[in-house]
Each structure stands twice: as C-alpha cells, then as structure tokens.
Design an enzyme around this catalytic site. Structure first.
Site, PDB file in Angstrom:
ATOM      1  N   ASP A 116      54.192   3.246 -30.925  1.00  0.00           N
ATOM      2  CA  ASP A 116      54.443   3.865 -32.235  1.00  0.00           C
ATOM      3  C   ASP A 116      55.712   4.703 -32.213  1.00  0.00           C
ATOM      4  O   ASP A 116      56.196   5.087 -31.148  1.00  0.00           O
ATOM      5  CB  ASP A 116      53.276   4.797 -32.596  1.00  0.00           C
ATOM      6  CG  ASP A 116      52.044   4.024 -32.993  1.00  0.00           C
ATOM      7  OD1 ASP A 116      52.139   2.803 -33.151  1.00  0.00           O
ATOM      8  OD2 ASP A 116      50.989   4.658 -33.146  1.00  0.00           O
ATOM      9  N   LYS A 148      54.799   2.783 -37.606  1.00  0.00           N
ATOM     10  CA  LYS A 148      53.750   3.668 -38.068  1.00  0.00           C
ATOM     11  C   LYS A 148      54.264   5.061 -38.377  1.00  0.00           C
ATOM     12  O   LYS A 148      54.290   5.956 -37.560  1.00  0.00           O
ATOM     13  CB  LYS A 148      52.619   3.809 -37.046  1.00  0.00           C
ATOM     14  CG  LYS A 148      51.610   2.689 -37.090  1.00  0.00           C
ATOM     15  CD  LYS A 148      50.579   2.981 -38.136  1.00  0.00           C
ATOM     16  CE  LYS A 148      49.890   1.729 -38.578  1.00  0.00           C
ATOM     17  NZ  LYS A 148      49.270   1.044 -37.513  1.00  0.00           N
ATOM     18  N   GLY A 200      50.057  11.443 -28.986  1.00  0.00           N
ATOM     19  CA  GLY A 200      48.846  12.263 -28.905  1.00  0.00           C
ATOM     20  C   GLY A 200      47.707  11.512 -28.248  1.00  0.00           C
ATOM     21  O   GLY A 200      47.878  10.912 -27.178  1.00  0.00           O
ATOM     22  N   MET A 215      49.490  15.503 -40.478  1.00  0.00           N
ATOM     23  CA  MET A 215      50.061  14.751 -41.618  1.00  0.00           C
ATOM     24  C   MET A 215      49.873  15.503 -42.933  1.00  0.00           C
ATOM     25  O   MET A 215      49.596  14.896 -43.965  1.00  0.00           O
ATOM     26  CB  MET A 215      49.407  13.356 -41.710  1.00  0.00           C
ATOM     27  CG  MET A 215      49.629  12.508 -40.480  1.00  0.00           C
ATOM     28  SD  MET A 215      48.594  11.044 -40.453  1.00  0.00           S
ATOM     29  CE  MET A 215      47.042  11.698 -39.880  1.00  0.00           C
TER      30      MET A 215
HETATM   31  C1  LIG Z   1      49.262   9.517 -37.199  1.00  0.00           C
HETATM   32  S1  LIG Z   1      49.012  11.165 -36.648  1.00  0.00           S
HETATM   33  C2  LIG Z   1      48.778  10.856 -34.934  1.00  0.00           C
HETATM   34  C3  LIG Z   1      48.115  11.976 -34.208  1.00  0.00           C
HETATM   35  C4  LIG Z   1      48.016  11.718 -32.726  1.00  0.00           C
HETATM   36  N1  LIG Z   1      47.166  10.596 -32.446  1.00  0.00           N
HETATM   37  C5  LIG Z   1      47.526  12.951 -31.964  1.00  0.00           C
HETATM   38  O1  LIG Z   1      46.429  12.895 -31.378  1.00  0.00           O
HETATM   39  O2  LIG Z   1      48.235  13.950 -31.950  1.00  0.00           O
HETATM   40  C6  LIG Z   1      50.627  11.829 -36.737  1.00  0.00           C
HETATM   41  C7  LIG Z   1      50.655  13.318 -37.008  1.00  0.00           C
HETATM   42  O3  LIG Z   1      50.328  14.039 -35.834  1.00  0.00           O
HETATM   43  C8  LIG Z   1      51.004  15.272 -35.842  1.00  0.00           C
HETATM   44  N2  LIG Z   1      51.853  15.363 -34.658  1.00  0.00           N
HETATM   45  C9  LIG Z   1      51.988  14.454 -33.694  1.00  0.00           C
HETATM   46  N3  LIG Z   1      52.776  14.904 -32.709  1.00  0.00           N
HETATM   47  C10 LIG Z   1      53.162  16.140 -33.067  1.00  0.00           C
HETATM   48  C11 LIG Z   1      53.982  17.144 -32.458  1.00  0.00           C
HETATM   49  N4  LIG Z   1      54.554  16.962 -31.268  1.00  0.00           N
HETATM   50  N5  LIG Z   1      54.132  18.320 -33.122  1.00  0.00           N
HETATM   51  C12 LIG Z   1      53.541  18.528 -34.319  1.00  0.00           C
HETATM   52  N6  LIG Z   1      52.762  17.614 -34.938  1.00  0.00           N
HETATM   53  C13 LIG Z   1      52.580  16.448 -34.321  1.00  0.00           C
HETATM   54  C14 LIG Z   1      51.807  15.332 -37.142  1.00  0.00           C
HETATM   55  O4  LIG Z   1      51.003  15.947 -38.132  1.00  0.00           O
HETATM   56  C15 LIG Z   1      51.987  13.869 -37.433  1.00  0.00           C
HETATM   57  O5  LIG Z   1      52.275  13.637 -38.794  1.00  0.00           O
END
Ligand SMILES: C[S@@+](CC[C@H](N)C(=O)[O-])C[C@H]1O[C@@H](n2cnc3c(N)ncnc32)[C@H](O)[C@@H]1O
Length: 259
Positions: free
Chosen positions: A48, A70, A102, A189
């Site tokens: 992604d 994505k 994440g 998000m």
């Molecule tokens: C589709 S979701 C995926 C989340 C991911 N699977 C997780 O466990 O962190 C994407 C959202 O995660 C958050 N996000 C992911 N990485 C981030 C980071 N390093 N700092 C802040 N927000 C983050 C944001 O809100 C972003 O829009």
C-alpha cells in the site's frame, strides 16, 4: 531436543501461501521480527501507499513488487482485484506478502483478504504491525489511558464505506457513548470529516474545550503533533494544511502531558 516457544524459528511465508504483514506506522525499527522475516522471504509483494521507502528497501531485489495503492483519493486497484492477485500468485506457488501500513487487521481490509484466502483454500499467516495510534502514542509520549483521565480508548474510522458516504447524519456512530468522559478517542482517516466529528461530539455533550491533538506521520522524521481543543480542531487542521496520514486524538488524557 525440545525448545521453548520463544526459541523456535519464526515461520517464514511458505511457497503457495500468503503472509498478511503489518509494516508499522513508518519507522522501520518498529517492524516485528516476524514481519521482517516474511518481507525478506517475499517472492511477490503487494503493498500500500502507506508503506515507506525504508521498509520497502528490506524487500529482496528479486521480488516482484505490485503497488496496489489505497488512499481515499487514489485506489490503484479495487479490493476484489487485490484479493484475486493474492490468490493467483499463491496458486502459482509463490511466497506472497501483502504488506500494509500499521497493522493489517486494523482498518486495513485484512479481514476481507483473509475471507478471500479462506474461500480459496489458500494458507496464510498474519504478522501483526504496530498500529498508527500506538506509534503516535510512543513517538509523542502521549498515554492513551491513564488512571486519572481515561480508562478506555476507542479506535474509530473517521470515514465511512463508500455506499453510505452521502448520508452524513451521524447515525453511523454511537455519539452519545463517544461523548462521555473517561475515555480517549483516536480517529483514523478523520481529517476529511473533522467538521462532522466536532459537531457530533459537541451536540452529544462533549465540552468544546476538551483537549485534542492532530498527529501527522507519527514515527517518521517529518512527523508532527499539533495540540488544540475539540472546538478548534478544524481551524487547526486548515491553518496547518494537515493532510493524511494523520490521526485525531480527543480526550482529557492529553492534559497529563502538560504536567
Ligand atoms: C487505511 S488506515 C490504515 C491503518 C493501519 N492499518 C494501522 O494499523 O495504522 C490509514 C490511516 O491510518 C492513519 N495512519 C497511518 N499511519 C499513520 C502515521 N504514521 N501517522 C498518523 N496517522 C497514520 C491515518 O489516519 C491514515 O489515514
């Protein structure tokens, strides 16, 4: 010779199977050992946009890489096509790694991918990752729970599935429950819906002056945190031109950091 569980070699992804792997929030040092081993064994990698270059640098040069995109604005491949590709490459006998920012099972569509793999009879493993909320908590020294302020923490998605995106009436969340004190709210998000989040929480009784924070790219070198209140969230995001990936954290626990 028997070995203790922690001494056994970690299972790498086997030929003809898939590993759903969490890349963590950005800092490559936050990868788990299991995630690293899966990444290093990849023959085909589907990744992604949230997976950064430092993590991608760990993928073998011989692996076929497929950027499946994505983001809200840019869906490189539809989810069905991603599931189809996972099955296709696994059936071809490849070691397939599905790498996500994440944790793969936290707002990451990992559930849908596991359903597709299960239905196709394809074996898979999951290597968890540090989710953004926990990365942000550590990077900015923000506790998400605290005996004096919050005994619960709720992780929410700020945006809804496309099919009900036209109905912005707040009915998708139990705002009464979310507006209660004693908890920390972490919106993933949520940047595009700050106005709605603020209005809904205030309408359901959360005080306007409740501390809030906006956190951009937590754990990465350009990661930043802005502090504000529930009432000033939107203005702060606009003034600082905050864009995804960012988290919105709301709750009295943020007071503990000022002590
Ligand atoms: C589709 S979701 C995926 C989340 C991911 N699977 C997780 O466990 O962190 C994407 C959202 O995660 C958050 N996000 C992911 N990485 C981030 C980071 N390093 N700092 C802040 N927000 C983050 C944001 O809100 C972003 O829009």
């Amino acid at each position: 010779m028997n070995t203790a569980p922690h001494e056994r070699p970690l299972p790498p992804v086997l030929p003809g199977s898939v590993a759903l792997v969490g890349a963590g929030p950005g800092d490559p040092e936050l990868l788990t050992l299991k995630a690293l081993r899966c990444i290093q064994a990849a023959e085909v990698l589907l990744y992604d946009h949230l997976v950064g270059p430092q993590v991608l640098a760990l993928v073998p040069g011989t692996a076929e890489r497929i950027d499946v995109g994505k983001s809200r604005a840019r869906h490189t491949l539809p989810q069905e096509e991603i599931c189809r590709l996972l099955c296709h490459y696994a059936r071809a006998g490849k070691r397939v790694v599905r790498l996500k920012g994440g944790d793969p099972l936290m707002f990451g569509r990992g559930g849908e991918e596991m359903e597709a793999l299960r239905a196709a009879g394809i074996p898979f493993v999951v290597a968890p990752g540090i989710t953004a909320a926990l990365g942000a908590s550590a990077a900015f020294h923000l506790p998400l729970t605290h005996r004096e302020y919050a005994s619960r923490c709720v992780f929410l998605s700020g945006h809804k599935k496309a099919r009900d995106a036209t109905q912005d009436d707040g009915s998708e969340e139990d705002w009464d429950a979310l507006a209660r004190p004693g908890q920390t709210l972490v919106f993933y998000m949520g940047i595009a819906r700050l106005e709605h989040i603020r209005a809904a929480l205030i309408a359901h009784g959360m005080p306007k002056e409740t501390p809030a924070a906006l956190i951009y790219k937590a754990t990465l070198p350009d990661g930043r945190l802005w502090r504000c209140t529930l009432d000033t969230l939107l203005e702060c995001a606009r003034a600082e031109s905050i864009s995804p990936p960012a988290l919105v954290i709301i709750g009295q626990v943020l007071e503990s950091v000022k002590k």
